[in-house]
Scaffold this motif. Structure first.
Motif, short mmCIF file in Angstrom:
data_model
loop_
_atom_site.label_atom_id
_atom_site.label_comp_id
_atom_site.label_asym_id
_atom_site.label_seq_id
_atom_site.Cartn_x
_atom_site.Cartn_y
_atom_site.Cartn_z
N ARG A 18 0.82 -1.20 0.00
CA ARG A 18 0.00 0.00 0.00
C ARG A 18 0.86 1.26 0.00
NH1 ARG A 18 -5.50 -1.08 1.41
NH2 ARG A 18 -6.00 -2.76 -0.01
N HIS A 19 2.00 1.26 0.71
CA HIS A 19 2.90 2.40 0.67
C HIS A 19 3.37 2.65 -0.76
CE1 HIS A 19 3.40 1.79 5.06
NE2 HIS A 19 3.73 3.07 5.07
N CYS A 22 0.81 4.03 -3.12
CA CYS A 22 0.58 5.45 -2.86
C CYS A 22 1.67 6.30 -3.47
CB CYS A 22 0.51 5.67 -1.35
SG CYS A 22 0.36 7.40 -0.91
N GLN A 51 -5.56 7.75 0.34
CA GLN A 51 -4.28 7.89 1.03
C GLN A 51 -3.77 9.31 0.84
OE1 GLN A 51 -2.12 4.65 -0.86
NE2 GLN A 51 -2.18 3.50 1.04
N TRP A 53 -0.97 12.01 1.05
CA TRP A 53 0.48 11.96 0.98
C TRP A 53 1.03 13.35 0.72
CZ3 TRP A 53 2.30 7.68 2.88
CH2 TRP A 53 3.67 7.38 2.77
N GLN A 82 -6.71 5.94 4.79
CA GLN A 82 -5.87 4.79 5.12
C GLN A 82 -5.16 4.99 6.46
OE1 GLN A 82 -5.78 2.05 3.36
NE2 GLN A 82 -4.07 0.92 4.27
N TRP A 83 -4.73 6.21 6.71
CA TRP A 83 -4.08 6.58 7.97
C TRP A 83 -4.03 8.09 8.04
CZ3 TRP A 83 -0.63 3.18 4.94
CH2 TRP A 83 0.00 3.87 3.91
#
Length: 337
Positions: A18-19, A22, A51, A53, A82-83
């Motif tokens: 997932r990182h 993104c 996400q 970023w 996502q966070w």
């Protein structure tokens, strides 16, 4: 509504799938899309991940409005962040509250709700394979940090708030013994209780079937978790990475969730993995899927019994400025016209 802009200083710690997804497509341009505020078409999805970023901080108010309107136009009613930041590691960061306020306010204007992903602790990757004592230390610290964040967060008071999302994805590879599953269940049970106390609803957490060889069972893992925790599973279809065979791999879990009458969502992956020189996830490459494949996924998703079909992710894979994303978006709307 007041839009805000504030620069984010974000680095790239240890990468997972997932990182990397993104970073490959951070903050693409949403192209020429309009919608009527509060209205959404039926496109087969009811939610999407987002996400945030570094390059998202470059968006101005009008760009955010177009982005949120485009997701609403695609049928999105719930937006899952996502966070809200990464903690631990060499360069931890948190998304500034004014930026989140903009997301919440615009989501509400578009008739959407926002599910907030807790801060992601980079020590998770070491904890997965750590000895019991080290793993227990991670669980204790991350639980304390999550409780602190939830208790001090203003978002449960926002009318668009839709609960908490636990940003750690579960698979059967690392949880192959009863002992490890019980430790995981104890931690998630305490975390879920705190989330319910904060929001009044069960938190969501994603799960997927890993293609890595293991003696672990995804079905057994979730039987253990469901026996002692209050979680809302978000089951990834895995088609973007593992192909169509992955639907058979997750079917036992879906059957179990329906048997127990546990509310759950399914994730339709809108990307397709491309070949890479490495096979360890550190060189992950992907592109937007074609609509023929996505349409089959959506047809399957309707049969699962899920309360929501969630895209991973409308932005960027169907709303980006990449030619394949443009084509997926156009074919998708044409197919649901």
């Amino acid at each position: 509504m007041q839009c805000h802009r504030k620069d984010l200083l974000i680095s790239t710690p240890s990468l997972n799938r997932r990182h990397v997804l993104c970073l490959l497509t951070a903050a693409p341009v949403v192209f020429g899309l309009t919608s009527l505020s509060g209205c959404s078409r039926s496109t087969g999805v009811q939610g999407s991940f987002l996400q945030l970023w570094k390059s998202h901080a470059e968006l101005d108010c009008k760009q955010w409005q177009r982005r949120m309107a485009a997701m609403a136009d695609m049928g999105c009613r719930t937006l899952t962040l996502q966070w809200v930041g990464l903690v631990g590691g060499e360069s931890p960061w948190m998304i500034p509250e004014p930026m989140l306020q903009t997301v919440f306010d615009l989501a509400r204007e578009e008739g959407m709700q926002v599910q907030v992903g807790l801060p992601f602790d980079n020590a998770w990757w070491q904890a997965l394979g750590a000895p019991p004592q080290e793993q227990a230390a991670f669980f204790a610290k991350s639980l304390e940090d999550a409780r602190r964040y939830m208790s001090s967060s203003p978002w449960p008071n926002h009318p668009a708030f839709a609960g908490w999302y636990i940003p750690y994805e579960l698979e059967q590879y690392h949880w192959d013994t009863a002992e490890r599953q019980q430790r995981l269940a104890q931690w998630l049970g305490a975390l879920a209780d705190s989330a319910r106390h904060s929001s009044g609803r069960a938190p969501s957490i994603s799960t997927y079937y890993s293609v890595l060889q293991t003696d672990g069972s995804l079905l057994q893992l979730w039987r253990t978790l469901l026996d002692s925790t209050a979680l809302r599973p978000v089951v990834q279809d895995g088609v973007g990475v593992a192909g169509w065979a992955n639907l058979q791999a997750i079917e036992p879990l879906l059957l179990e969730l329906r048997r127990r009458q546990v509310p759950f969502d399914v994730v339709v992956e809108l990307f397709e993995q491309l070949p890479s020189e490495k096979n360890d996830g550190s060189d992950f490459k992907a592109r937007s899927a074609d609509y023929t494949r996505v349409r089959r996924q959506l047809e399957w998703a309707k049969t699962t019994g899920a309360e929501q079909v969630v895209a991973f992710a409308l932005d960027p894979w169907a709303l980006g400025d990449d030619p394949r994303a443009r084509r997926l978006h156009q074919d998708w709307l044409r197919g649901h016209g």
